[in-house]
Design a protein around this motif. Structure first.
Motif, PDB file in Angstrom:
ATOM      1  N   ASP A 149       0.796  -1.226   0.000  1.00 15.96           N
ATOM      2  CA  ASP A 149       0.000   0.000   0.000  1.00 15.96           C
ATOM      3  C   ASP A 149       0.827   1.274   0.000  1.00 15.96           C
ATOM      4  OD1 ASP A 149      -2.285  -1.426  -0.078  1.00 15.96           O
ATOM      5  OD2 ASP A 149      -2.957  -0.986   1.965  1.00 15.96           O
ATOM      6  N   TYR A 150       2.088   1.218   0.439  1.00 15.50           N
ATOM      7  CA  TYR A 150       2.819   2.464   0.648  1.00 15.50           C
ATOM      8  C   TYR A 150       3.462   3.043  -0.609  1.00 15.50           C
ATOM      9  CZ  TYR A 150       6.704  -0.899   1.555  1.00 15.50           C
ATOM     10  OH  TYR A 150       7.616  -1.921   1.496  1.00 15.50           O
ATOM     11  N   TYR A 151       3.441   2.340  -1.748  1.00 19.14           N
ATOM     12  CA  TYR A 151       4.053   2.884  -2.962  1.00 19.14           C
ATOM     13  C   TYR A 151       3.219   4.018  -3.545  1.00 19.14           C
ATOM     14  CZ  TYR A 151       7.384  -0.982  -3.016  1.00 19.14           C
ATOM     15  OH  TYR A 151       8.387  -1.845  -2.694  1.00 19.14           O
ATOM     16  N   THR A 152       3.917   5.059  -4.030  1.00 16.26           N
ATOM     17  CA  THR A 152       3.221   6.241  -4.549  1.00 16.26           C
ATOM     18  C   THR A 152       3.667   6.628  -5.956  1.00 16.26           C
ATOM     19  OG1 THR A 152       4.883   7.683  -3.534  1.00 16.26           O
ATOM     20  CG2 THR A 152       2.889   7.216  -2.253  1.00 16.26           C
ATOM     21  N   GLY A 153       4.763   6.129  -6.439  1.00 15.91           N
ATOM     22  CA  GLY A 153       5.284   6.538  -7.745  1.00 15.91           C
ATOM     23  C   GLY A 153       5.781   5.374  -8.566  1.00 15.91           C
ATOM     24  N   VAL A 154       7.040   5.452  -9.020  1.00 18.51           N
ATOM     25  CA  VAL A 154       7.644   4.390  -9.822  1.00 18.51           C
ATOM     26  C   VAL A 154       7.722   3.107  -8.995  1.00 18.51           C
ATOM     27  CG1 VAL A 154       9.771   3.651 -10.962  1.00 18.51           C
ATOM     28  CG2 VAL A 154       8.979   5.999 -11.225  1.00 18.51           C
ATOM     29  N   ILE A 155       7.396   1.973  -9.616  1.00 16.96           N
ATOM     30  CA  ILE A 155       7.546   0.660  -8.984  1.00 16.96           C
ATOM     31  C   ILE A 155       8.291  -0.248  -9.962  1.00 16.96           C
ATOM     32  CG2 ILE A 155       5.569   0.724  -7.404  1.00 16.96           C
ATOM     33  CD1 ILE A 155       3.900  -0.658  -9.530  1.00 16.96           C
ATOM     34  N   TYR A 156       9.041  -1.224  -9.443  1.00 20.67           N
ATOM     35  CA  TYR A 156       9.823  -2.096 -10.317  1.00 20.67           C
ATOM     36  C   TYR A 156      10.053  -3.439  -9.634  1.00 20.67           C
ATOM     37  CZ  TYR A 156      12.707   1.156  -7.656  1.00 20.67           C
ATOM     38  OH  TYR A 156      13.181   1.990  -6.682  1.00 20.67           O
ATOM     39  N   GLU A 157      10.345  -4.427 -10.483  1.00 21.41           N
ATOM     40  CA  GLU A 157      10.543  -5.799  -9.999  1.00 21.41           C
ATOM     41  C   GLU A 157      11.449  -6.517 -10.985  1.00 21.41           C
ATOM     42  OE1 GLU A 157       7.190  -8.271  -8.222  1.00 21.41           O
ATOM     43  OE2 GLU A 157       7.364  -9.153 -10.210  1.00 21.41           O
ATOM     44  N   ALA A 158      12.488  -7.172 -10.479  1.00 16.94           N
ATOM     45  CA  ALA A 158      13.424  -7.906 -11.340  1.00 16.94           C
ATOM     46  C   ALA A 158      13.111  -9.394 -11.319  1.00 16.94           C
ATOM     47  CB  ALA A 158      14.859  -7.670 -10.874  1.00 16.94           C
ATOM     48  N   VAL A 159      13.135 -10.008 -12.494  1.00 19.97           N
ATOM     49  CA  VAL A 159      12.897 -11.454 -12.615  1.00 19.97           C
ATOM     50  C   VAL A 159      13.988 -12.062 -13.469  1.00 19.97           C
ATOM     51  CG1 VAL A 159      10.396 -11.304 -12.316  1.00 19.97           C
ATOM     52  CG2 VAL A 159      11.371 -11.121 -14.614  1.00 19.97           C
ATOM     53  N   LEU A 160      14.258 -13.339 -13.248  1.00 17.80           N
ATOM     54  CA  LEU A 160      15.250 -14.063 -14.038  1.00 17.80           C
ATOM     55  C   LEU A 160      14.585 -14.548 -15.318  1.00 17.80           C
ATOM     56  CD1 LEU A 160      18.239 -14.830 -13.529  1.00 17.80           C
ATOM     57  CD2 LEU A 160      17.431 -17.074 -12.834  1.00 17.80           C
ATOM     58  N   VAL A 161      15.154 -14.233 -16.460  1.00 22.91           N
ATOM     59  CA  VAL A 161      14.574 -14.639 -17.743  1.00 22.91           C
ATOM     60  C   VAL A 161      14.633 -16.160 -17.866  1.00 22.91           C
ATOM     61  CG1 VAL A 161      14.781 -14.486 -20.254  1.00 22.91           C
ATOM     62  CG2 VAL A 161      15.191 -12.466 -18.840  1.00 22.91           C
ATOM     63  N   GLY A 162      13.478 -16.774 -18.063  1.00 20.61           N
ATOM     64  CA  GLY A 162      13.413 -18.232 -18.192  1.00 20.61           C
ATOM     65  C   GLY A 162      13.475 -18.964 -16.872  1.00 20.61           C
ATOM     66  N   GLY A 163      13.551 -18.234 -15.753  1.00 21.41           N
ATOM     67  CA  GLY A 163      13.614 -18.866 -14.436  1.00 21.41           C
ATOM     68  C   GLY A 163      12.232 -19.054 -13.843  1.00 21.41           C
ATOM     69  N   ASN A 164      12.178 -19.822 -12.776  1.00 18.39           N
ATOM     70  CA  ASN A 164      10.895 -20.079 -12.103  1.00 18.39           C
ATOM     71  C   ASN A 164      11.064 -19.865 -10.607  1.00 18.39           C
ATOM     72  OD1 ASN A 164       8.189 -20.869 -11.864  1.00 18.39           O
ATOM     73  ND2 ASN A 164       8.778 -22.990 -11.426  1.00 18.39           N
ATOM     74  N   VAL A 165      11.689 -18.732 -10.255  1.00 19.00           N
ATOM     75  CA  VAL A 165      11.973 -18.462  -8.843  1.00 19.00           C
ATOM     76  C   VAL A 165      11.269 -17.202  -8.341  1.00 19.00           C
ATOM     77  CG1 VAL A 165      14.188 -19.646  -8.813  1.00 19.00           C
ATOM     78  CG2 VAL A 165      14.098 -17.238  -9.477  1.00 19.00           C
ATOM     79  N   GLY A 166      10.425 -16.594  -9.175  1.00 19.89           N
ATOM     80  CA  GLY A 166       9.726 -15.385  -8.750  1.00 19.89           C
ATOM     81  C   GLY A 166      10.630 -14.169  -8.796  1.00 19.89           C
ATOM     82  N   SER A 167      10.247 -13.141  -8.065  1.00 22.22           N
ATOM     83  CA  SER A 167      10.986 -11.881  -8.050  1.00 22.22           C
ATOM     84  C   SER A 167      12.327 -12.036  -7.343  1.00 22.22           C
ATOM     85  CB  SER A 167      10.137 -10.822  -7.332  1.00 22.22           C
ATOM     86  OG  SER A 167      10.920  -9.697  -7.013  1.00 22.22           O
ATOM     87  N   ILE A 168      13.393 -11.466  -7.928  1.00 22.51           N
ATOM     88  CA  ILE A 168      14.714 -11.529  -7.294  1.00 22.51           C
ATOM     89  C   ILE A 168      15.142 -10.155  -6.761  1.00 22.51           C
ATOM     90  CG2 ILE A 168      15.567 -13.559  -8.501  1.00 22.51           C
ATOM     91  CD1 ILE A 168      16.934 -11.730 -10.528  1.00 22.51           C
ATOM     92  N   ALA A 169      14.364  -9.117  -7.057  1.00 24.49           N
ATOM     93  CA  ALA A 169      14.587  -7.780  -6.499  1.00 24.49           C
ATOM     94  C   ALA A 169      13.347  -6.952  -6.814  1.00 24.49           C
ATOM     95  CB  ALA A 169      15.829  -7.126  -7.096  1.00 24.49           C
ATOM     96  N   ALA A 170      13.026  -6.000  -5.933  1.00 26.24           N
ATOM     97  CA  ALA A 170      11.826  -5.186  -6.157  1.00 26.24           C
ATOM     98  C   ALA A 170      11.902  -3.928  -5.310  1.00 26.24           C
ATOM     99  CB  ALA A 170      10.568  -5.978  -5.817  1.00 26.24           C
ATOM    100  N   GLY A 171      11.103  -2.936  -5.690  1.00 27.87           N
ATOM    101  CA  GLY A 171      11.064  -1.708  -4.904  1.00 27.87           C
ATOM    102  C   GLY A 171      10.210  -0.657  -5.568  1.00 27.87           C
ATOM    103  N   GLY A 172      10.393   0.586  -5.130  1.00 26.89           N
ATOM    104  CA  GLY A 172       9.613   1.682  -5.682  1.00 26.89           C
ATOM    105  C   GLY A 172       9.702   2.929  -4.826  1.00 26.89           C
ATOM    106  N   ARG A 173       8.911   3.927  -5.231  1.00 27.36           N
ATOM    107  CA  ARG A 173       8.880   5.201  -4.506  1.00 27.36           C
ATOM    108  C   ARG A 173       7.752   5.193  -3.491  1.00 27.36           C
ATOM    109  NH1 ARG A 173      10.449  10.212  -3.999  1.00 27.36           N
ATOM    110  NH2 ARG A 173      12.252   9.836  -5.354  1.00 27.36           N
ATOM    111  N   TYR A 174       8.061   5.696  -2.271  1.00 23.69           N
ATOM    112  CA  TYR A 174       7.055   5.792  -1.213  1.00 23.69           C
ATOM    113  C   TYR A 174       7.207   7.158  -0.528  1.00 23.69           C
ATOM    114  CZ  TYR A 174      11.156   3.928   1.318  1.00 23.69           C
ATOM    115  OH  TYR A 174      12.425   3.716   1.815  1.00 23.69           O
ATOM    116  N   ASP A 175       6.414   8.130  -0.963  1.00 27.08           N
ATOM    117  CA  ASP A 175       6.590   9.518  -0.524  1.00 27.08           C
ATOM    118  C   ASP A 175       5.922   9.850   0.803  1.00 27.08           C
ATOM    119  OD1 ASP A 175       8.190  10.147  -2.651  1.00 27.08           O
ATOM    120  OD2 ASP A 175       6.592  11.044  -3.868  1.00 27.08           O
ATOM    121  N   TYR A 176       4.994   9.006   1.246  1.00 29.67           N
ATOM    122  CA  TYR A 176       4.232   9.368   2.447  1.00 29.67           C
ATOM    123  C   TYR A 176       4.451   8.436   3.637  1.00 29.67           C
ATOM    124  CZ  TYR A 176       1.857  11.922  -1.271  1.00 29.67           C
ATOM    125  OH  TYR A 176       1.594  12.720  -2.353  1.00 29.67           O
TER     126      TYR A 176
END
Length: 564
Positions: A396-423
């Motif tokens: 709920d706390y994200y307010t702007g840009v959001i991103y998530e890294a995944v391995l191409v062809g992998g089946n391990v889900g997200s390997i990094a993630a984040g975003g902007r939270y101004d409040y």
């Protein structure tokens, strides 16, 4: 001769291991039967049953039907009668029950040290070689954080429950609550971002660029093979404070690209979106404002579930109008190269996209994304990105840009993630302090690296090392323990990692085998003759070569060899 000696030592070690395994199997077969505690319970119940009303215990569990010899069917079994007969069949006053329970407890406690312990669900122990890999991963990650000028902080693993609640949307149910310890209601931290926001508010932080490596806890259903645990490490990098638009966001994404590239885990892709763009999509598609977050949470599942299943959840579980869901479906399939996708979103004739780009929040989001992509292009970090309309990030706390890294062809889900939270910081500080960050999913990254190194070790025959030992100090003959210690101390004083062995008179075969099994690259060898001449031999375990050097030149020669 040396090669034959090594082969003989390795064969002897393999033989010894085989014999140990066979011995363990025989011992395991001998075990079994009823334990002492079980025998006590069994005897007590037998005696109690025999002392009960005559005949009751015979039919306690399966009483015969009236006037019949055979036991009744399950459908006609009188359960109440079973309980009454069972109760009557046992004479609970046969002996002092407390005395019996005390005796049983003694047996259980005596057996406790022999019981095989188990580890808590969703957690794991790390063996020495695994810890070596883990330390290497952490070292690479932290070196990137430091390269970008970040400072390190730490926070408690538990927080006041009120600090954590209301920040994670539907995932709040995964927070671990602790038992009341003196009037404060506490919970284990779910991530490192909310504690960082509380830290900024409490310590009156201005502009800060920080990294934090620490454990977090989630009451999730573990999937160990996919790197999902209940206790795991996160490695966070965040920038908080007031800066020019998209400048800190671009550096955070650059840090993520650098780390995932340095770890050499394979080809990866970073999906990116903007929370204002998502809110605009919700608005133009006819989603009621109170359903924005629940519907975003459903959209976020598109990387795991087909659109049909996500649409069903939106309509049937979350009460969204079918036509609104269908309009969403026209947009969430868009993804591609960032700048090409921006062009599509700004010019595509699709009716829903045309309405989207007219929305005020969407205009702001598209302008910010255009600026961000220019900055990332300047830092050579744009090619790994994909602007993906299905990326929603459920927090709920994200307010702007959001991103998530995944391995191409992998089946391990997200390997990094984040975003902007101004409040988020402002919810603790009383004034808004903008912030943006990324969290590296270190457990999943570690699992990928461990699997690669194990496969490499299998192919090359070189074991995964659990130590940094470069030299094994070895001797031939008796009474050399003190001399081995002296030489080891000489190497330690010069910054060379060395071991000397604790056996007073070790066999040469055992010493060679130890060096091979532990991947120690060099051995320093000496006997009585070498001591008299003030010389030692340096054995290269990989090249299977030996050189003789003066003891005075040992450190210099080893440093040459270990730096090649």
């Amino acid at each position: 001769d040396a090669a034959q000696e090594e082969a003989a030592a390795a064969a002897a070690a393999a033989d010894g291991k085989k014999q140990k395994k066979q011995k363990k199997k025989k011992e395991k077969k001998k075990k079994g039967g009823v334990g002492k505690g079980s025998e006590m319970v069994q005897k007590y119940l037998e005696d109690a049953c025999m002392a009960g009303e005559e005949g009751c215990y015979l039919n306690a569990l399966c009483p015969a039907a009236e006037g019949a010899e055979a036991a009744p069917s399950a459908a006609s079994l009188d359960v109440d009668a079973v309980y009454r007969n069972l109760s009557k069949s046992i004479d609970w006053g046969l002996t002092d029950l407390n005395k019996f329970l005390a005796s049983l407890r003694q047996v259980i406690e005596a057996n406790q040290p022999r019981r095989k312990p188990i580890i808590a669900k969703g957690t794991r122990d790390f063996l020495p070689d695994q810890m070596k890999i883990r330390e290497g991963v952490f070292s690479k990650v932290v070196s990137v954080f430091k390269k970008h000028g970040a400072v390190s902080i730490d926070t408690p693993v538990f927080e006041l429950r009120e600090t954590l609640m209301g920040k994670y949307g539907e995932d709040s149910k995964l927070i671990y609550d602790l038992a009341d310890q003196g009037g404060q209601i506490l919970s284990l931290r779910y991530d490192l971002t909310v504690p960082f926001s509380r830290y900024c508010a409490l310590n009156n932080c201005g502009n800060i660029k920080r990294y934090h490596v620490g454990k977090v806890y989630r009451r999730d259903q573990p999937q160990m093979n996919r790197g999902r645990f209940r206790e795991f490490f996160q490695c966070d990098f965040d920038i908080a404070g007031t800066y020019s638009s998209m400048v800190p966001d671009s550096e955070v994404i650059k840090v993520m690209v650098e780390i995932l590239s340095d770890l050499e885990i394979g080809d990866f892709q970073i999906k990116i979106n903007h929370r204002l763009l998502l809110d605009s999509i919700m608005a133009v598609c006819g989603v009621p404002e109170q359903k924005f977050r629940p519907i975003c949470s459903a959209i976020d599942k598109l990387d795991k579930s087909p659109w049909e299943e996500v649409r069903r959840e939106m309509v049937e579980d979350k009460g969204l109008a079918p036509e609104a869901a269908d309009r969403i479906g026209q947009i969430v399939g868009y993804h591609g190269h960032p700048k090409e996708m921006l062009e599509t979103l700004r010019n595509d004739p699709n009716e829903v996209l045309a309405a989207l780009r007219m929305h005020p929040k969407a205009k702001t989001a598209l302008d910010e994304l255009a600026l961000l992509f220019d900055f990332l292009e300047a830092m050579n970090a744009l090619d790994k990105l994909s602007l993906d309309m299905s990326l929603a990030r459920g927090l709920d706390y994200y307010t702007g840009v959001i991103y998530e890294a995944v391995l191409v062809g992998g089946n391990v889900g997200s390997i990094a993630a984040g975003g902007r939270y101004d409040y988020l910081v402002g919810s603790f500080a009383g004034k808004d302090i903008p912030a943006v960050g990324v969290s590296i999913g270190i457990e999943r990254v570690y699992a990928i690296i461990e699997a690669k190194l194990k496969e490499q070790a299998k192919q090359t025959g070189v074991p995964i090392r659990s130590t940094d030992t470069q030299v094994l100090v070895s001797s031939i003959g008796n009474g050399m323990q003190k001399k081995r210690m002296e030489i080891a101390n000489l190497l330690w004083s010069s910054g060379i990692c060395a071991e000397f062995g604790f056996k007073p008179n070790p066999k040469m075969g055992d010493q060679i085998n130890y060096a091979l099994e532990n991947g120690i690259p060099f051995m320093v060898l000496f006997g009585e003759d070498e001591i008299v001449d003030n010389k030692v031999k340096i054995k290269d375990m990989k090249e299977r070569t030996e050189i003789t050097v003066s003891l005075d030149d040992l450190v210099v020669e080893l440093k040459k060899l270990t730096t090649q």
